[in-house]
Design a protein around this motif. Structure first.
Motif, PDB file in Angstrom:
ATOM      1  N   ARG A  13       0.676  -1.352  -0.028  1.00  0.00           N
ATOM      2  CA  ARG A  13       0.096   0.070  -0.066  1.00  0.00           C
ATOM      3  C   ARG A  13       0.959   1.383   0.057  1.00  0.00           C
ATOM      4  O   ARG A  13       0.350   2.198  -0.767  1.00  0.00           O
ATOM      5  CB  ARG A  13      -0.885   0.024   1.205  1.00  0.00           C
ATOM      6  CG  ARG A  13      -2.056   1.139   1.253  1.00  0.00           C
ATOM      7  CD  ARG A  13      -1.674   2.237   2.396  1.00  0.00           C
ATOM      8  NE  ARG A  13      -2.541   3.020   2.560  1.00  0.00           N
ATOM      9  CZ  ARG A  13      -2.339   4.419   2.819  1.00  0.00           C
ATOM     10  NH1 ARG A  13      -1.372   4.819   3.133  1.00  0.00           N
ATOM     11  NH2 ARG A  13      -3.410   5.319   2.872  1.00  0.00           N
ATOM     12  N   ALA A  14       1.839   1.318   0.773  1.00  0.00           N
ATOM     13  CA  ALA A  14       2.657   2.507   0.927  1.00  0.00           C
ATOM     14  C   ALA A  14       3.302   2.851  -0.260  1.00  0.00           C
ATOM     15  O   ALA A  14       3.452   3.987  -0.890  1.00  0.00           O
ATOM     16  CB  ALA A  14       3.599   2.172   2.165  1.00  0.00           C
ATOM     17  N   LEU A  15       3.963   1.436  -0.830  1.00  0.00           N
ATOM     18  CA  LEU A  15       4.875   1.711  -2.099  1.00  0.00           C
ATOM     19  C   LEU A  15       3.760   2.081  -3.249  1.00  0.00           C
ATOM     20  O   LEU A  15       4.385   2.994  -3.888  1.00  0.00           O
ATOM     21  CB  LEU A  15       5.368   0.441  -2.491  1.00  0.00           C
ATOM     22  CG  LEU A  15       6.495  -0.263  -1.737  1.00  0.00           C
ATOM     23  CD1 LEU A  15       6.899  -1.715  -2.044  1.00  0.00           C
ATOM     24  CD2 LEU A  15       7.709   0.525  -1.907  1.00  0.00           C
ATOM     25  N   GLU A  16       2.794   2.083  -3.450  1.00  0.00           N
ATOM     26  CA  GLU A  16       1.839   2.434  -4.462  1.00  0.00           C
ATOM     27  C   GLU A  16       1.459   3.856  -4.057  1.00  0.00           C
ATOM     28  O   GLU A  16       1.527   4.596  -5.285  1.00  0.00           O
ATOM     29  CB  GLU A  16       0.445   1.422  -4.451  1.00  0.00           C
ATOM     30  CG  GLU A  16       0.669   0.102  -4.847  1.00  0.00           C
ATOM     31  CD  GLU A  16      -0.518  -0.938  -4.781  1.00  0.00           C
ATOM     32  OE1 GLU A  16      -1.622  -0.296  -4.243  1.00  0.00           O
ATOM     33  OE2 GLU A  16      -0.602  -1.944  -5.059  1.00  0.00           O
ATOM     34  N   LYS A  17       1.083   4.157  -2.889  1.00  0.00           N
ATOM     35  CA  LYS A  17       0.767   5.542  -2.762  1.00  0.00           C
ATOM     36  C   LYS A  17       2.148   6.639  -2.945  1.00  0.00           C
ATOM     37  O   LYS A  17       1.817   7.847  -3.615  1.00  0.00           O
ATOM     38  CB  LYS A  17       0.305   5.938  -1.069  1.00  0.00           C
ATOM     39  CG  LYS A  17      -0.875   4.909  -0.893  1.00  0.00           C
ATOM     40  CD  LYS A  17      -1.956   5.053  -1.834  1.00  0.00           C
ATOM     41  CE  LYS A  17      -3.212   4.101  -1.093  1.00  0.00           C
ATOM     42  NZ  LYS A  17      -4.491   4.019  -2.063  1.00  0.00           N
ATOM     43  N   TRP A  18       3.097   6.004  -2.770  1.00  0.00           N
ATOM     44  CA  TRP A  18       4.461   6.953  -2.865  1.00  0.00           C
ATOM     45  C   TRP A  18       4.883   7.147  -4.447  1.00  0.00           C
ATOM     46  O   TRP A  18       4.929   8.274  -4.805  1.00  0.00           O
ATOM     47  CB  TRP A  18       5.735   6.169  -2.309  1.00  0.00           C
ATOM     48  CG  TRP A  18       5.763   6.363  -0.667  1.00  0.00           C
ATOM     49  CD1 TRP A  18       5.259   7.545  -0.033  1.00  0.00           C
ATOM     50  CD2 TRP A  18       6.083   5.338   0.324  1.00  0.00           C
ATOM     51  NE1 TRP A  18       5.244   7.246   1.329  1.00  0.00           N
ATOM     52  CE2 TRP A  18       5.949   6.188   1.503  1.00  0.00           C
ATOM     53  CE3 TRP A  18       6.775   4.277   0.258  1.00  0.00           C
ATOM     54  CZ2 TRP A  18       6.410   5.262   2.694  1.00  0.00           C
ATOM     55  CZ3 TRP A  18       7.147   3.586   1.307  1.00  0.00           C
ATOM     56  CH2 TRP A  18       7.117   4.134   2.370  1.00  0.00           C
ATOM     57  N   LYS A  19       4.290   5.834  -5.219  1.00  0.00           N
ATOM     58  CA  LYS A  19       4.609   5.925  -6.772  1.00  0.00           C
ATOM     59  C   LYS A  19       3.757   7.055  -7.406  1.00  0.00           C
ATOM     60  O   LYS A  19       3.800   7.735  -8.072  1.00  0.00           O
ATOM     61  CB  LYS A  19       4.249   4.587  -6.897  1.00  0.00           C
ATOM     62  CG  LYS A  19       4.848   4.543  -8.541  1.00  0.00           C
ATOM     63  CD  LYS A  19       4.733   3.041  -9.292  1.00  0.00           C
ATOM     64  CE  LYS A  19       4.767   2.887 -10.674  1.00  0.00           C
ATOM     65  NZ  LYS A  19       4.660   1.603 -10.924  1.00  0.00           N
TER      66      LYS A  19
END
Length: 753
Positions: free
Chosen positions: A463-469
């Motif tokens: 989830r964090a990786l997707e939002k940062w991307k």
């Protein structure tokens, strides 16, 4: 009775009566609730009076105890003597200061009424109300209601009460109660961090942000004084890679009243202290950041003062008489912008602010999922409201301080609306996400997700990786919210020795291209090895090599291998933690053995990181009793194995500094083990007690024996380690006197089964 003695008694009573009236005027200011519930009965004490004297014996002077209940010092000493308490030693002033009063308040919340609490703490109702409102959800931690406590008065003990007190005196004597007067100085870390040591500080030449909190800051109103970040603490944090520190503030306390909007007569004093801190921190390459949760909602009566007040009222809090200050009203947004700009103009070197704009305190009408109760916001989208608030604060900051930054934390944002909120943010705002959020769990077939910061898993999550991307695609800078010392999984020492987890998390974030870090909430701001390892992690080397570098630095080359092995076992065993947001907030793992044994069911619900009571249902939350107990046992067993490794370390070749570090690390790790093992004991005790089976008596007695052993072991650590039991937003969870109370409760339980 002689004339002189009569005269002195009259004077004392007169002064006591004066105090009654002086503290009685503004009781109505203090919060109440719909609950109408008597306080808990601590039936292992001979009386409530005895509980009052016992609990406060090492933190409140006899004279104040007497004044609180309109007694004489001689009468207080009489009660203490009945229980075999040694004479009081000098009491530290910090116990009723903004950095220690929560311990005293927590001990007396179920013993004294509001009027007597004000006398005990030597505060007025306005001050206590402010602390209950703003000191990190303190009223909620205490249960969101004030239990009914009849006025407590001195009453000469009956023979039956004296017999009970004598039994306690014998028990305390057997367990060497005189040790309470040999306890190390509490709050000694204030002195330790008051002066610099000339540490080498590596200047951060890039734009990366590493923000940490103070280990001991006053949370509710830290700028009314200038003690939250002494130079020694700033130096230690900087030496471990920190280049930003933060403080919790309330905007209306930083500005003066403005029309219908609240303000403070002490605003200039707070701004002056903020500038002092900014200048002091700047010497160590550290920027100061403010935590904004704005605009703060107000009680219903605030909006009843005039039609203009009523016009800015927004959504109502789900359970409290608090209404949001509606940001869809132009006057509110103008006040917000004007106030932020004023603060920024007076603090030209301020690093910036970070915001929480949902699901914390009531602020905008979408902050608490109750926007339908606001006629202006009921049809508005959360992403429009939340982005507008962040943009307004950011633009106001930049008017006077072009270099100031704003970090928008997505805490509480509706997950499906995060991307739309990011799209609407001004491009120079930094987007922050909790690194480990939504990592899946499965314990005993119970599936869950991480829904609060955690050290039992290694982030970042998908989830964090997707939002940062997504933020990167929208040209918004990214930041990771993490905890590297502690979480609410355990918060009773400055840090947990989970360096393998910390190293892996640092590696993963750096490999993902995330280089801005928010390192700690109110807990976890100690300048530790964890902090140094995380910030200095070398991605060209392995996790083990990075750990060895830190181990060699603090414990010497000969001991480093074994210490790294222990760190690995601690980290791996902590992965068994049965995580759930209610489990970590409600369980007994932070109070540990200091939580009394309740021989009889209390029928009180556990409160957030304060009173576990005997509420096993809340402790285990989503987990069945056997799974919760088994998982906590796995954590305790793993910590025990890691401690065995530490016991095998030969300290003879260590320098004095290395040996001191080692003893401290072992004390903190042992404390964690004791807390987890005690959690298992307490859960099993409540389970067996509530089954009410004769066959359980033998098992219960065995559990009580184990809990007594753990209590005595933790007592020995608390006697010598000033850090153990302290956490910034809860103060001391316990001191030595609390462990003697635990022994009394165990003895009582033994005799009632």
């Amino acid at each position: 009775m002689g004339y002189k003695r009569m005269k002195n008694l009259f004077i004392f009573v007169f002064i006591a009566l004066l105090s009654v009236f002086s503290y009685a005027d503004d009781i109505a200011l203090l919060p109440t609730s719909d609950k109408d519930k008597p306080a808990i009965s601590y039936d292992y004490f001979p009386s409530r009076l005895h509980a009052f004297v016992f609990r406060n014996w090492t933190s409140i002077p006899v004279e104040t105890l007497a004044k609180t209940i309109s007694a004489t010092p001689a009468q207080i000493n009489e009660i203490a003597s009945e229980m075999g308490l040694p004479p009081q030693r000098k009491i530290q002033a910090e116990w009723i200061s903004p950095n220690g009063y929560i311990t005293v308040l927590r001990r007396n919340w179920h013993i004294l009424n509001y009027r007597q609490l004000l006398i005990l703490l030597d505060v007025d109702a306005k001050t206590l109300r402010s602390r209950l409102d703003y000191d990190d959800f303190l009223f909620g931690k205490l249960g969101n209601f004030k239990p009914i406590c009849d006025e407590l008065h001195y009453k000469k003990s009956t023979q039956a009460v004296k017999e009970k007190a004598k039994h306690i005196a014998n028990l305390l004597k057997k367990n060497q109660i005189e040790k309470i007067n040999q306890e190390c100085e509490k709050f000694a870390f204030f002195k330790k961090f008051s002066k610099t040591k000339g540490l080498q500080i590596k200047k951060n030449n890039n734009e990366n942000i590493n923000i940490a909190s103070s280990y001991f800051s006053d949370f509710s109103d830290p700028l009314l004084t200038d003690v939250s970040y002494p130079e020694g603490l700033l130096e230690e944090l900087a030496s471990r890679g920190v280049n930003g520190v933060w403080l919790h503030v309330v905007l209306n306390m930083l500005v003066e009243p403005d029309g219908i909007f609240p303000g403070s007569k002490d605003a200039k004093r707070r701004i002056a202290n903020l500038n002092k801190l900014i200048e002091r921190a700047d010497k160590f390459g550290i920027k100061v950041w403010l935590y904004f949760n704005e605009p703060r909602g107000m009680e219903g009566k605030f909006y009843e003062q005039s039609p203009a007040h009523k016009a800015i009222r927004g959504a109502k809090h789900q359970s409290k008489d608090i209404y949001c200050m509606c940001t869809s009203n132009k006057d509110v947004m103008q006040w917000l912008s004007k106030s932020v700009e004023k603060v920024s103009s007076q603090t030209p070197k301020l690093g910036g602010v970070f915001t929480i704009t949902a699901f914390e305190n009531p602020t905008n009408c979408h902050s608490g999922r109750n926007h339908k109760t606001c006629p202006r916001c009921k049809d508005k989208k959360g992403y429009d409201v939340i982005s507008e608030v962040n943009n307004t604060i950011f633009r106001a900051l930049r008017k006077s301080n072009p270099s100031a930054k704003l970090i928008a934390w997505d805490w509480g944002w509706i997950n499906k609306e995060v991307e739309k909120t990011i799209e609407r943010l001004d491009k120079d705002i930094i987007y922050m996400a909790l690194s480990e959020r939504d990592i899946p769990l499965n314990f005993g077939g119970v599936k869950a997700k991480i829904n609060e910061y955690a050290l039992s898993v290694v982030g970042p999550s998908q989830r964090a990786l997707e939002k940062w991307k997504y933020a990167q695609a929208n040209k918004i800078a990214q930041m990771a919210k993490i905890q590297i010392n502690l979480t609410w999984e355990f918060a009773s020492t400055p840090a947990l020795p989970l360096l393998k987890t910390v190293a892996q998390h640092s590696r993963n974030l750096k490999n993902a291209g995330i280089n801005n870090y928010f390192l700690s909430w109110s807990l976890g701001g100690y300048p530790s090895e964890n902090m140094e390892l995380f910030n200095s992690y070398d991605i060209t080397k392995s996790v083990k090599e990075n750990m060895m570098r830190i181990a060699e630095k603090y414990y010497g080359k000969k001991s480093a291998e074994k210490i790294c092995t222990a760190w690995e076992i601690f980290s791996d065993s902590f992965k068994e933690y049965p995580f759930d947001v209610y489990t970590i907030y409600k369980g007994p793992h932070n109070v540990g053995v200091a939580n009394p044994i309740y021989a009889r069911k209390t029928n009180f619900s556990a409160t957030m990181v304060c009173y576990p009571f005997d509420d096993l249902k809340s402790w285990r939350s989503i987990y069945p009793e056997n799974i919760y107990i088994d998982q906590m046992r796995k954590v305790a067993t793993g910590f025990s194995k890691a401690l065995e490794v530490l016991e095998s370390v030969d300290t003879n070749d260590m320098t004095n500094s290395e040996k001191s570090h080692f003893i401290q690390m072992k004390n903190w790790a042992t404390t964690a083990y004791i807390h987890f093992a005690s959690t298992v004991n307490q859960a099993e005790f409540v389970k067996l007690r509530d089954e009410q089976k004769q066959a359980n008596i033998g098992k219960i007695q065995t559990i009580l024996d184990s809990e007594e052993t753990l209590t005595k072991r933790q007592l020995e650590i608390a006697l010598v380690d000033t850090y153990v039991g302290f956490e910034c937003a809860n103060h001391y969870y316990y001191t030595a006197i609390d462990f003697f109370e635990k022994l009394i409760s165990i003895d009582f339980a033994r005799k009632n089964f």
